[in-house]
Design a protein around this motif. Structure first.
Motif, short mmCIF file in Angstrom:
data_model
loop_
_atom_site.label_atom_id
_atom_site.label_comp_id
_atom_site.label_asym_id
_atom_site.label_seq_id
_atom_site.Cartn_x
_atom_site.Cartn_y
_atom_site.Cartn_z
N THR A 168 0.84 -1.19 0.00
CA THR A 168 0.00 0.00 0.00
C THR A 168 0.88 1.25 0.00
O THR A 168 2.07 1.19 0.31
CB THR A 168 -0.92 0.03 1.24
OG1 THR A 168 -0.10 0.20 2.40
CG2 THR A 168 -1.74 -1.23 1.36
N ASP A 169 0.27 2.39 -0.35
CA ASP A 169 1.02 3.64 -0.34
C ASP A 169 1.58 3.95 1.04
O ASP A 169 2.66 4.52 1.17
CB ASP A 169 0.14 4.80 -0.81
CG ASP A 169 0.04 4.86 -2.33
OD1 ASP A 169 0.86 4.19 -3.00
OD2 ASP A 169 -0.84 5.58 -2.84
N GLU A 170 0.87 3.57 2.09
CA GLU A 170 1.33 3.83 3.45
C GLU A 170 2.59 3.02 3.78
O GLU A 170 3.38 3.41 4.63
CB GLU A 170 0.24 3.51 4.48
CG GLU A 170 -0.96 4.44 4.43
CD GLU A 170 -1.94 4.11 3.30
OE1 GLU A 170 -2.11 2.92 2.97
OE2 GLU A 170 -2.51 5.05 2.74
N GLN A 171 2.76 1.87 3.13
CA GLN A 171 3.90 1.01 3.39
C GLN A 171 5.14 1.42 2.59
O GLN A 171 6.23 0.94 2.88
CB GLN A 171 3.55 -0.45 3.06
CG GLN A 171 2.49 -1.02 3.96
CD GLN A 171 2.03 -2.38 3.47
OE1 GLN A 171 1.76 -2.57 2.29
NE2 GLN A 171 1.95 -3.33 4.39
N LYS A 172 4.98 2.27 1.61
CA LYS A 172 6.10 2.66 0.77
C LYS A 172 6.94 3.73 1.47
O LYS A 172 6.42 4.60 2.15
CB LYS A 172 5.60 3.22 -0.56
CG LYS A 172 4.94 2.18 -1.43
CD LYS A 172 4.43 2.80 -2.71
CE LYS A 172 3.68 1.78 -3.54
NZ LYS A 172 3.10 2.40 -4.74
N SER A 173 8.24 3.66 1.25
CA SER A 173 9.13 4.68 1.80
C SER A 173 8.97 5.98 1.01
O SER A 173 8.43 5.99 -0.10
CB SER A 173 10.58 4.22 1.72
OG SER A 173 11.00 4.17 0.36
N ASN A 174 9.43 7.06 1.60
CA ASN A 174 9.39 8.34 0.90
C ASN A 174 10.19 8.28 -0.40
O ASN A 174 9.81 8.90 -1.39
CB ASN A 174 9.91 9.47 1.79
CG ASN A 174 8.91 9.85 2.85
OD1 ASN A 174 7.71 9.65 2.70
ND2 ASN A 174 9.40 10.39 3.96
#
Length: 127
Positions: A2-8
């Motif tokens: 998910t987008d929340e799990q992706k690093s910056n």
């Protein structure tokens, strides 16, 4: 993932990818020829910045430690002198060099482009 799990970094790289895809869709024609020099300058600087990213990632791969950053190779018996993270480091250094060559070529294109007296708008076909 998910987008929340992706690093910056991953999110930023995906934004760069989207921006480049938008640029690809928009550059088959230049309705304002005078923009070509600024476009080439921006592309040159972008390429130089990507070269820096490749070098930094190469440095990171070169410093990655087994047991700290990764758990070694997935396959047993892999040659310790031919580890995947070292191959990645070398490929990233190669990408940085090719990228530097590309930035130089775009810079030469920009320099040549500045000699032309570009119009602000395309003049209708006069033939």
């Amino acid at each position: 993932m998910t987008d929340e799990q992706k690093s910056n970094q991953v999110k930023t790289a995906e934004l760069v990818e989207e921006a480049v895809q938008a640029l690809v869709r928009s550059t088959s024609d230049l309705p304002r020829p005078s923009d070509s020099t600024a476009l080439l300058e921006s592309l040159k600087r972008s390429q130089e910045t990507l070269d820096q990213v490749y070098r930094q990632l190469a440095d990171w791969h070169g410093a990655a430690l087994e047991g700290v950053h990764h758990g070694g190779e997935k396959k047993e018996g892999t040659d310790p002198l031919n580890r995947s993270w070292i191959r990645a480091q070398l490929a990233l250094l190669e990408a940085a060099q090719y990228g530097a060559d590309a930035a130089d070529a775009v810079g030469r294109a920009r320099d040549a482009n500045t000699v032309a007296q570009w119009f602000d708008e395309v003049i209708d076909d006069v033939r």
